[in-house]
Every structure is written in structure tokens, then in C-alpha cells.
Write a protein that holds these residues in place. Structure first.
Motif, PDB file in Angstrom:
ATOM      1  N   TYR A  44       0.805  -1.232   0.000  1.00  0.00           N
ATOM      2  CA  TYR A  44       0.000   0.000   0.000  1.00  0.00           C
ATOM      3  C   TYR A  44       0.837   1.281   0.000  1.00  0.00           C
ATOM      4  O   TYR A  44       0.332   2.346  -0.303  1.00  0.00           O
ATOM      5  N   ARG A  45       2.068   1.204   0.441  1.00  0.00           N
ATOM      6  CA  ARG A  45       3.053   2.286   0.508  1.00  0.00           C
ATOM      7  C   ARG A  45       2.763   3.326   1.577  1.00  0.00           C
ATOM      8  O   ARG A  45       3.669   4.009   2.025  1.00  0.00           O
ATOM      9  N   VAL A  46       1.534   3.473   1.991  1.00  0.00           N
ATOM     10  CA  VAL A  46       1.160   4.313   3.141  1.00  0.00           C
ATOM     11  C   VAL A  46       0.107   3.554   3.921  1.00  0.00           C
ATOM     12  O   VAL A  46      -0.870   3.080   3.343  1.00  0.00           O
ATOM     13  N   LEU A  47       0.328   3.420   5.225  1.00  0.00           N
ATOM     14  CA  LEU A  47      -0.685   2.840   6.108  1.00  0.00           C
ATOM     15  C   LEU A  47      -1.116   3.902   7.101  1.00  0.00           C
ATOM     16  O   LEU A  47      -0.267   4.574   7.707  1.00  0.00           O
ATOM     17  N   VAL A  48      -2.415   4.053   7.277  1.00  0.00           N
ATOM     18  CA  VAL A  48      -2.963   4.991   8.244  1.00  0.00           C
ATOM     19  C   VAL A  48      -3.648   4.167   9.323  1.00  0.00           C
ATOM     20  O   VAL A  48      -4.651   3.501   9.055  1.00  0.00           O
ATOM     21  N   PHE A  49      -3.080   4.188  10.530  1.00  0.00           N
ATOM     22  CA  PHE A  49      -3.674   3.493  11.675  1.00  0.00           C
ATOM     23  C   PHE A  49      -4.561   4.499  12.399  1.00  0.00           C
ATOM     24  O   PHE A  49      -4.079   5.332  13.166  1.00  0.00           O
ATOM     25  N   LYS A  50      -5.864   4.435  12.147  1.00  0.00           N
ATOM     26  CA  LYS A  50      -6.822   5.398  12.698  1.00  0.00           C
ATOM     27  C   LYS A  50      -7.115   5.098  14.173  1.00  0.00           C
ATOM     28  O   LYS A  50      -7.045   3.958  14.613  1.00  0.00           O
ATOM     29  N   GLY A  51      -7.480   6.148  14.894  1.00  0.00           N
ATOM     30  CA  GLY A  51      -7.976   5.998  16.255  1.00  0.00           C
ATOM     31  C   GLY A  51      -6.950   5.522  17.261  1.00  0.00           C
ATOM     32  O   GLY A  51      -7.281   4.771  18.171  1.00  0.00           O
ATOM     33  N   GLN A  52      -5.718   5.977  17.144  1.00  0.00           N
ATOM     34  CA  GLN A  52      -4.664   5.524  18.058  1.00  0.00           C
ATOM     35  C   GLN A  52      -4.612   6.323  19.356  1.00  0.00           C
ATOM     36  O   GLN A  52      -3.859   5.964  20.254  1.00  0.00           O
ATOM     37  N   GLY A  53      -5.386   7.392  19.462  1.00  0.00           N
ATOM     38  CA  GLY A  53      -5.285   8.217  20.660  1.00  0.00           C
ATOM     39  C   GLY A  53      -3.924   8.895  20.681  1.00  0.00           C
ATOM     40  O   GLY A  53      -3.373   9.215  19.637  1.00  0.00           O
ATOM     41  N   GLN A  54      -3.372   9.097  21.856  1.00  0.00           N
ATOM     42  CA  GLN A  54      -2.058   9.722  21.960  1.00  0.00           C
ATOM     43  C   GLN A  54      -1.029   8.697  22.407  1.00  0.00           C
ATOM     44  O   GLN A  54      -0.873   8.446  23.603  1.00  0.00           O
ATOM     45  N   LEU A  55      -0.352   8.106  21.453  1.00  0.00           N
ATOM     46  CA  LEU A  55       0.749   7.206  21.781  1.00  0.00           C
ATOM     47  C   LEU A  55       1.888   8.032  22.360  1.00  0.00           C
ATOM     48  O   LEU A  55       2.110   9.169  21.946  1.00  0.00           O
ATOM     49  N   SER A  56       2.634   7.471  23.268  1.00  0.00           N
ATOM     50  CA  SER A  56       3.768   8.193  23.840  1.00  0.00           C
ATOM     51  C   SER A  56       4.875   8.295  22.798  1.00  0.00           C
ATOM     52  O   SER A  56       4.974   7.484  21.865  1.00  0.00           O
ATOM     53  N   GLY A  57       5.727   9.296  22.970  1.00  0.00           N
ATOM     54  CA  GLY A  57       6.877   9.435  22.084  1.00  0.00           C
ATOM     55  C   GLY A  57       7.771   8.214  22.145  1.00  0.00           C
ATOM     56  O   GLY A  57       8.280   7.747  21.119  1.00  0.00           O
ATOM     57  N   ALA A  58       7.954   7.679  23.359  1.00  0.00           N
ATOM     58  CA  ALA A  58       8.787   6.477  23.510  1.00  0.00           C
ATOM     59  C   ALA A  58       8.194   5.301  22.731  1.00  0.00           C
ATOM     60  O   ALA A  58       8.927   4.533  22.101  1.00  0.00           O
ATOM     61  N   ARG A  59       6.862   5.171  22.733  1.00  0.00           N
ATOM     62  CA  ARG A  59       6.215   4.073  22.002  1.00  0.00           C
ATOM     63  C   ARG A  59       6.412   4.241  20.500  1.00  0.00           C
ATOM     64  O   ARG A  59       6.718   3.286  19.787  1.00  0.00           O
ATOM     65  N   GLN A  60       6.230   5.461  19.997  1.00  0.00           N
ATOM     66  CA  GLN A  60       6.418   5.702  18.571  1.00  0.00           C
ATOM     67  C   GLN A  60       7.851   5.364  18.154  1.00  0.00           C
ATOM     68  O   GLN A  60       8.067   4.705  17.140  1.00  0.00           O
ATOM     69  N   VAL A  61       8.818   5.784  18.930  1.00  0.00           N
ATOM     70  CA  VAL A  61      10.222   5.509  18.597  1.00  0.00           C
ATOM     71  C   VAL A  61      10.510   4.014  18.704  1.00  0.00           C
ATOM     72  O   VAL A  61      11.221   3.451  17.866  1.00  0.00           O
ATOM     73  N   HIS A  62       9.939   3.348  19.701  1.00  0.00           N
ATOM     74  CA  HIS A  62      10.142   1.906  19.856  1.00  0.00           C
ATOM     75  C   HIS A  62       9.619   1.145  18.636  1.00  0.00           C
ATOM     76  O   HIS A  62      10.291   0.262  18.094  1.00  0.00           O
ATOM     77  N   ILE A  63       8.415   1.487  18.186  1.00  0.00           N
ATOM     78  CA  ILE A  63       7.846   0.858  16.992  1.00  0.00           C
ATOM     79  C   ILE A  63       8.713   1.183  15.771  1.00  0.00           C
ATOM     80  O   ILE A  63       9.003   0.313  14.946  1.00  0.00           O
ATOM     81  N   SER A  64       9.149   2.424  15.665  1.00  0.00           N
ATOM     82  CA  SER A  64       9.992   2.831  14.540  1.00  0.00           C
ATOM     83  C   SER A  64      11.277   2.015  14.498  1.00  0.00           C
ATOM     84  O   SER A  64      11.718   1.594  13.426  1.00  0.00           O
ATOM     85  N   ARG A  65      11.880   1.786  15.657  1.00  0.00           N
ATOM     86  CA  ARG A  65      13.111   0.984  15.721  1.00  0.00           C
ATOM     87  C   ARG A  65      12.872  -0.445  15.254  1.00  0.00           C
ATOM     88  O   ARG A  65      13.761  -1.066  14.682  1.00  0.00           O
ATOM     89  N   GLN A  66      11.673  -0.965  15.497  1.00  0.00           N
ATOM     90  CA  GLN A  66      11.365  -2.318  15.047  1.00  0.00           C
ATOM     91  C   GLN A  66      11.250  -2.385  13.524  1.00  0.00           C
ATOM     92  O   GLN A  66      11.428  -3.441  12.929  1.00  0.00           O
ATOM     93  N   LEU A  67      10.962  -1.246  12.897  1.00  0.00           N
ATOM     94  CA  LEU A  67      10.858  -1.201  11.435  1.00  0.00           C
ATOM     95  C   LEU A  67      12.212  -1.016  10.765  1.00  0.00           C
ATOM     96  O   LEU A  67      12.375  -1.311   9.588  1.00  0.00           O
TER      97      LEU A  67
END
Length: 159
Positions: A44-67
Motif C-alpha cells: 500500500y506504501r502508506v498505512l494509516v492506523f486510525k484511532g490511536q489516541g495519543q501514543l507516547s513518544g517512547a512508544r512511537q520511537v520503539h515501533i519505529s526501531r522495530q521497522l
């Protein structure tokens, strides 16, 4: 195999929307979920995960590191929820202002090797504050032959 979430295409050839699935939590994403995200990004080249609320910055970076490898931002705003997050706002107290306002741009092109994945977390958006994602391959292919020949001679330099 097992799918963690379902993707609804946004356009026939570009973009996918994921609903009713949370990326929140403290534990790393399971390997097969990371694999699914990468496979869906490839499709799809872009994924939009709707309705995530406010993820913490640490969570976003953690997920990013897994990618993949993190490309840390060159500018650190005091309101950023994590040093590796480039916080953008129309209020200078909340984030970097006037980002991308001088025309269109492609994130990461100032780097010798641009990143493969980019995560963005929009807590809120203002009216007229759209971020557009354009499928450049298809956009190029929609042009007439003369335009494509002219564009084939151009180099894109930024930074």
C-alpha cells in the motif's frame, strides 16, 4: 496465515487504512506483526492506523526501531515527546513552525540514503493543515510522453 489487522484500501493503487487495532502498549510488537506491517507497507506504501489516541513518544520511537534504523531529527524542539521525534506545529511553543510551507517536499531526500519507513503521529490537525501523500510512480506514469521525457532529464536536489 494469521493477520493482526485488516487493511481497507484508500485508493485502488495507493494507501491503506487500518481501524480497530491499537499500537499502544509497553511490549515490543510481535515479529509476525512487524512482518505484516512491512508487507502491507510494501503493498500500500502508506498505512494509516486510525484511532490511536495519543501514543507516547517512547512508544512511537520503539515501533519505529522495530521497522529499521532510526534517523534522528536534526532539530530538537523542547515540547517534543522524545529526542528522536521532530515535532511540528503552527504554534512555536508546541513545535517547529513553517515546516514544508515553501512548497512540496519529499521527506528524507536531504540524506545520502533516505529512510525506508517513516512514522508520523498526528494528535490533532488544524483546518487547512493537510498532509498529502502522493504516489510518485503513478503520478509520473499519468503524464504525457513529452512531460515524462522532460522530467527524465531533471535532477531533484534538496537540502
Amino acid at each position: 496465515g494469521h493477520r493482526w489487522y485488516e487493511v481497507k484500501p484508500i485508493l485502488p493503487h495507493f494507501g491503506g487504512e487500518v481501524r480497530n487495532f491499537s499500537l499502544d502498549g509497553d511490549a515490543p510488537l510481535p515479529d509476525d506483526l512487524v512482518r505484516q506491517i512491512k508487507e502491507d507497507m510494501n503493498q500500500y506504501r502508506v498505512l494509516v492506523f486510525k484511532g490511536q489516541g495519543q501514543l507516547s513518544g517512547a512508544r512511537q520511537v520503539h515501533i519505529s526501531r522495530q521497522l529499521g534504523e532510526i534517523e534522528s531529527t536534526f532539530y530538537k524542539h523542547p515540547a517534543s515527546p522524545h529526542p528522536d521525534i521532530f515535532r511540528v506545529s503552527n504554534d512555536e511553543r508546541e513545535g517547529c513552525t513553517n515546516v514544508g510551507r515553501t512548497g512540496w517536499h519529499i521527506d528524507g531526500t536531504f540524506q545520502a540514503m533516505p529512510f525506508k519507513y517513516q512514522t508520523m503521529h498526528f494528535h490533532s490537525v488544524c483546518t487547512g493543515g493537510e498532509t498529502w501523500f502522493v504516489p510518485l510512480k503513478e503520478f509520473y506514469e499519468l503524464q504525457d510522453e513529452e512531460t515524462r521525457r522532460r522530467w527524465d532529464r531533471y535532477w531533484f536536489v534538496t537540502g
